[in-house]
Motif scaffolding. Structure first.
Motif, PDB file in Angstrom:
ATOM      1  N   SER A  36      42.558  36.566  38.642  1.00 47.41           N
ATOM      2  CA  SER A  36      43.838  36.647  37.944  1.00 47.41           C
ATOM      3  C   SER A  36      44.057  35.376  37.132  1.00 47.41           C
ATOM      4  O   SER A  36      43.817  34.266  37.609  1.00 47.41           O
ATOM      5  N   LEU A  37      44.526  35.549  35.901  1.00 46.85           N
ATOM      6  CA  LEU A  37      44.801  34.394  35.041  1.00 46.85           C
ATOM      7  C   LEU A  37      46.166  33.793  35.328  1.00 46.85           C
ATOM      8  O   LEU A  37      46.451  32.665  34.906  1.00 46.85           O
ATOM      9  N   GLY A  38      47.010  34.535  36.038  1.00 44.67           N
ATOM     10  CA  GLY A  38      48.367  34.095  36.334  1.00 44.67           C
ATOM     11  C   GLY A  38      49.307  35.284  36.287  1.00 44.67           C
ATOM     12  O   GLY A  38      48.909  36.406  35.959  1.00 44.67           O
ATOM     13  N   ASP A  57      51.996  44.320  39.425  1.00 45.65           N
ATOM     14  CA  ASP A  57      52.668  43.176  40.033  1.00 45.65           C
ATOM     15  C   ASP A  57      52.804  41.988  39.091  1.00 45.65           C
ATOM     16  O   ASP A  57      53.258  40.917  39.492  1.00 45.65           O
ATOM     17  N   GLY A  58      52.386  42.163  37.833  1.00 47.75           N
ATOM     18  CA  GLY A  58      52.510  41.091  36.855  1.00 47.75           C
ATOM     19  C   GLY A  58      51.283  40.216  36.710  1.00 47.75           C
ATOM     20  O   GLY A  58      51.212  39.392  35.793  1.00 47.75           O
ATOM     21  N   GLU A  59      50.301  40.357  37.619  1.00 50.10           N
ATOM     22  CA  GLU A  59      49.085  39.554  37.530  1.00 50.10           C
ATOM     23  C   GLU A  59      48.271  39.973  36.302  1.00 50.10           C
ATOM     24  O   GLU A  59      48.106  41.165  36.031  1.00 50.10           O
ATOM     25  N   CYS A  60      47.766  38.988  35.571  1.00 53.70           N
ATOM     26  CA  CYS A  60      47.052  39.228  34.315  1.00 53.70           C
ATOM     27  C   CYS A  60      45.551  39.036  34.492  1.00 53.70           C
ATOM     28  O   CYS A  60      45.110  38.159  35.240  1.00 53.70           O
ATOM     29  N   TYR A  61      44.791  39.828  33.749  1.00 51.07           N
ATOM     30  CA  TYR A  61      43.333  39.752  33.810  1.00 51.07           C
ATOM     31  C   TYR A  61      42.762  39.827  32.399  1.00 51.07           C
ATOM     32  O   TYR A  61      43.244  40.569  31.553  1.00 51.07           O
ATOM     33  N   SER A  62      41.729  39.052  32.180  1.00 52.84           N
ATOM     34  CA  SER A  62      40.953  39.174  30.959  1.00 52.84           C
ATOM     35  C   SER A  62      40.103  40.430  31.050  1.00 52.84           C
ATOM     36  O   SER A  62      39.644  40.813  32.139  1.00 52.84           O
ATOM     37  N   LEU A  63      39.861  41.066  29.918  1.00 51.93           N
ATOM     38  CA  LEU A  63      39.064  42.292  29.913  1.00 51.93           C
ATOM     39  C   LEU A  63      37.643  42.047  30.401  1.00 51.93           C
ATOM     40  O   LEU A  63      37.005  42.938  30.965  1.00 51.93           O
ATOM     41  N   THR A  85      56.357  35.690  36.047  1.00 51.94           N
ATOM     42  CA  THR A  85      56.935  34.417  36.492  1.00 51.94           C
ATOM     43  C   THR A  85      56.435  33.197  35.736  1.00 51.94           C
ATOM     44  O   THR A  85      57.038  32.130  35.831  1.00 51.94           O
ATOM     45  N   THR A  86      55.349  33.341  34.976  1.00 52.88           N
ATOM     46  CA  THR A  86      54.699  32.185  34.352  1.00 52.88           C
ATOM     47  C   THR A  86      54.633  32.353  32.853  1.00 52.88           C
ATOM     48  O   THR A  86      54.198  33.404  32.358  1.00 52.88           O
ATOM     49  N   PRO A  87      55.046  31.346  32.084  1.00 51.60           N
ATOM     50  CA  PRO A  87      54.928  31.444  30.624  1.00 51.60           C
ATOM     51  C   PRO A  87      53.490  31.695  30.203  1.00 51.60           C
ATOM     52  O   PRO A  87      52.544  31.150  30.794  1.00 51.60           O
ATOM     53  N   LEU A  88      53.320  32.514  29.174  1.00 50.65           N
ATOM     54  CA  LEU A  88      51.984  32.818  28.685  1.00 50.65           C
ATOM     55  C   LEU A  88      51.288  31.566  28.175  1.00 50.65           C
ATOM     56  O   LEU A  88      50.066  31.440  28.272  1.00 50.65           O
ATOM     57  N   THR A  89      52.051  30.630  27.671  1.00 47.84           N
ATOM     58  CA  THR A  89      51.479  29.359  27.224  1.00 47.84           C
ATOM     59  C   THR A  89      50.748  28.663  28.360  1.00 47.84           C
ATOM     60  O   THR A  89      49.633  28.144  28.177  1.00 47.84           O
ATOM     61  N   ALA A  90      51.348  28.675  29.551  1.00 48.73           N
ATOM     62  CA  ALA A  90      50.708  28.050  30.713  1.00 48.73           C
ATOM     63  C   ALA A  90      49.504  28.849  31.175  1.00 48.73           C
ATOM     64  O   ALA A  90      48.476  28.281  31.580  1.00 48.73           O
ATOM     65  N   ASP A 127      36.636  40.099  32.834  1.00 46.46           N
ATOM     66  CA  ASP A 127      36.538  39.699  34.242  1.00 46.46           C
ATOM     67  C   ASP A 127      36.828  40.876  35.158  1.00 46.46           C
ATOM     68  O   ASP A 127      37.387  41.892  34.730  1.00 46.46           O
ATOM     69  N   PRO A 128      36.477  40.771  36.443  1.00 47.57           N
ATOM     70  CA  PRO A 128      36.747  41.860  37.389  1.00 47.57           C
ATOM     71  C   PRO A 128      38.250  42.112  37.535  1.00 47.57           C
ATOM     72  O   PRO A 128      38.995  41.267  38.024  1.00 47.57           O
ATOM     73  N   TYR A 129      38.687  43.279  37.104  1.00 51.06           N
ATOM     74  CA  TYR A 129      40.094  43.643  37.174  1.00 51.06           C
ATOM     75  C   TYR A 129      40.521  43.872  38.623  1.00 51.06           C
ATOM     76  O   TYR A 129      39.814  44.506  39.401  1.00 51.06           O
ATOM     77  N   GLY A 130      41.690  43.362  38.975  1.00 52.71           N
ATOM     78  CA  GLY A 130      42.255  43.591  40.294  1.00 52.71           C
ATOM     79  C   GLY A 130      41.805  42.625  41.360  1.00 52.71           C
ATOM     80  O   GLY A 130      42.353  42.625  42.463  1.00 52.71           O
ATOM     81  N   ASP A 131      40.803  41.782  41.081  1.00 53.11           N
ATOM     82  CA  ASP A 131      40.346  40.787  42.040  1.00 53.11           C
ATOM     83  C   ASP A 131      41.246  39.561  41.906  1.00 53.11           C
ATOM     84  O   ASP A 131      41.240  38.897  40.865  1.00 53.11           O
ATOM     85  N   PRO A 132      42.039  39.244  42.933  1.00 52.15           N
ATOM     86  CA  PRO A 132      42.984  38.127  42.821  1.00 52.15           C
ATOM     87  C   PRO A 132      42.317  36.820  42.396  1.00 52.15           C
ATOM     88  O   PRO A 132      42.966  35.978  41.760  1.00 52.15           O
ATOM     89  N   ALA A 133      41.053  36.644  42.732  1.00 54.26           N
ATOM     90  CA  ALA A 133      40.368  35.399  42.370  1.00 54.26           C
ATOM     91  C   ALA A 133      40.214  35.257  40.864  1.00 54.26           C
ATOM     92  O   ALA A 133      40.013  34.149  40.362  1.00 54.26           O
TER      93      ALA A 133
END
Length: 413
Positions: free
Chosen positions: A288-290, A272-278, A294-299, A280-286
């Motif tokens: 998600s880095l963004g 779905d485009g949600e990004c996670y740091s390696l 839809t969101t620039p990587l800079t942001a 952190d818990p993958y797949g937990d919406p809380a």
């Protein structure tokens, strides 16, 4: 003036969760029937965000970033090969010559036809194959073990001179067979990663297969012992990296330290485009880095959630690395960022580095027992006579590895 060395970043792209297998330990189990997949226009936007962020950074310090796309799933080869040819063309159009780019696929290799064989040979730069050798946990929807089919397809890749590596998931079903697993890959001359099992989709899913940190450490120590006795054809992470750490420690090599604020080497992009740091818990919406659709990587990289992720990594390093004698030879990455490295969570919630440190201690003890370490604590022999060339990043080694096509695969014991 000499040009600064290049650097890399990995984007693990979950193209689709759809899979033809039902591996009993799979953490995506609940979504393996989901046919939803990324769209080409979404990926084009991802490429634009990546280009804008990393070309700006490269422009500041004169270095060049190699962007490595690791195509993951589900089973990524269930998607029509035309999808990948199209997105590779989009990469070339969007990223241009400013950024390096590498495409790696992680596959169960159960589906292989002429179109997919061409894609693996001429499209992807490197191939990772999932095979556990023992355990019988990699089964299809009907519950039948698919290992013989995977072995046959691995032989096809060898005949076609397609370089590949393997990932073996370490579980209770195969932990007693690590020496035979190593012998299988050593005789095949295939580099592999021994990956401790992640938590499953539910708390009950892995009850019969899970390992504790003591089991993981014992298995990796056994692999290290075999590595030290091998003829040079055994390439296995994370043991290769652990031996490099110990050799650097004993040789007094210049220190290196992981700094997530300065550079985040791996980002997971969910379907779905949600990004996670390696780390952190993958797949937990809380966590998600963004959303990279839809969101620039800079942001995203400057966001509050990334700041929280960096603080958590720094806290783990402070609690574990600051008093560890290997810190500096080990960058701190295993406890800071690598969830597969054998962190153990205490009752007070603090995560401690059990497996990585224990493995380093075991390797140093073995070198001392072999009289390779003098009274001054330094190696008697040049580093290259103790440790064969290893790579801190497995993907780089896998992408460059060449295999002798005439050597047959040993069949699974």
């Amino acid at each position: 003036m000499e040009r600064p060395p290049d650097r890399f970043v990995q984007f693990v792209v979950k193209t689709s969760k759809l899979c033809n297998l039902r591996c009993r330990y799979c953490y995506e189990m609940e979504e393996l029937g989901n046919k939803e997949s990324m769209r080409l226009e979404q990926l084009r936007q991802v490429y634009r965000h990546i280009r804008d962020y990393y070309t700006t950074i490269d422009g500041r310090d004169g270095r060049r970033t190699d962007v490595r796309f690791i195509w993951h799933g589900g089973e990524p080869l269930l998607i029509d090969p035309a999808f990948y040819w199209s997105t590779f063309s989009d990469q070339e159009a969007v990223l241009g010559d400013g950024l390096g780019r590498t495409n790696i696929v992680q596959t169960n290799l159960t589906v292989l036809d002429d179109a997919r064989l061409r894609l693996l040979r001429d499209g992807f730069d490197s191939v990772g194959v999932s095979i556990d050798v023992f355990g019988g946990l990699r089964v299809n929807i009907a519950g039948r073990d698919q290992q013989d089919r995977v072995l046959e397809h691995m032989d096809v890749l060898r005949r076609e001179r397609i370089a590949f590596s393997c990932i073996t998931v370490l579980s209770r079903r195969n932990v007693k067979h690590v020496d035979t697993i190593c012998r299988f890959f050593e005789q095949s001359r295939i580099p592999f990663r021994l990956l401790p099992m992640f938590d499953g989709a539910t708390a009950e899913q892995n009850a019969d297969f899970d390992l504790d940190t003591g089991d993981i450490l014992g298995a990796l120590c056994a692999v290290a012992d075999r590595w030290l006795q091998s003829d040079g054809h055994l390439q296995v992470e994370p043991v290769d990296e652990a031996i490099r750490v110990v050799v650097d420690h004993l040789a007094g090599a210049p220190p290196r330290y992981f700094d997530k604020r300065a550079w985040t080497p791996t980002i997971l992009v969910n379907t779905d485009g949600e990004c996670y740091s390696l780390g952190d818990p993958y797949g937990d919406p809380a966590f998600s880095l963004g959303n990279l659709f839809t969101t620039p990587l800079t942001a995203i990289m400057a966001g509050e959630r990334m700041e929280r992720s960096c603080r958590a990594a720094e806290e783990r390093m402070e609690l574990n690395c600051s008093r560890c004698k290997y810190f500096g030879s080990c960058s701190g990455y295993p406890i800071a960022e690598d969830r597969s490295s054998g962190r153990e969570t205490r009752q007070d919630g603090i995560q401690v580095c059990v497996v990585a440190r224990g493995l380093h201690e075991h390797i140093e003890r073995r070198l001392r027992e072999a009289a390779m370490v003098g009274a001054h604590g330094r190696l008697h022999l040049p580093v290259q006579t103790v440790a064969r060339p290893v790579a801190a990043d497995a993907a780089a080694a896998f992408a460059k590895e060449e295999f002798a096509p005439h050597q047959p695969h040993p069949r699974s014991p």
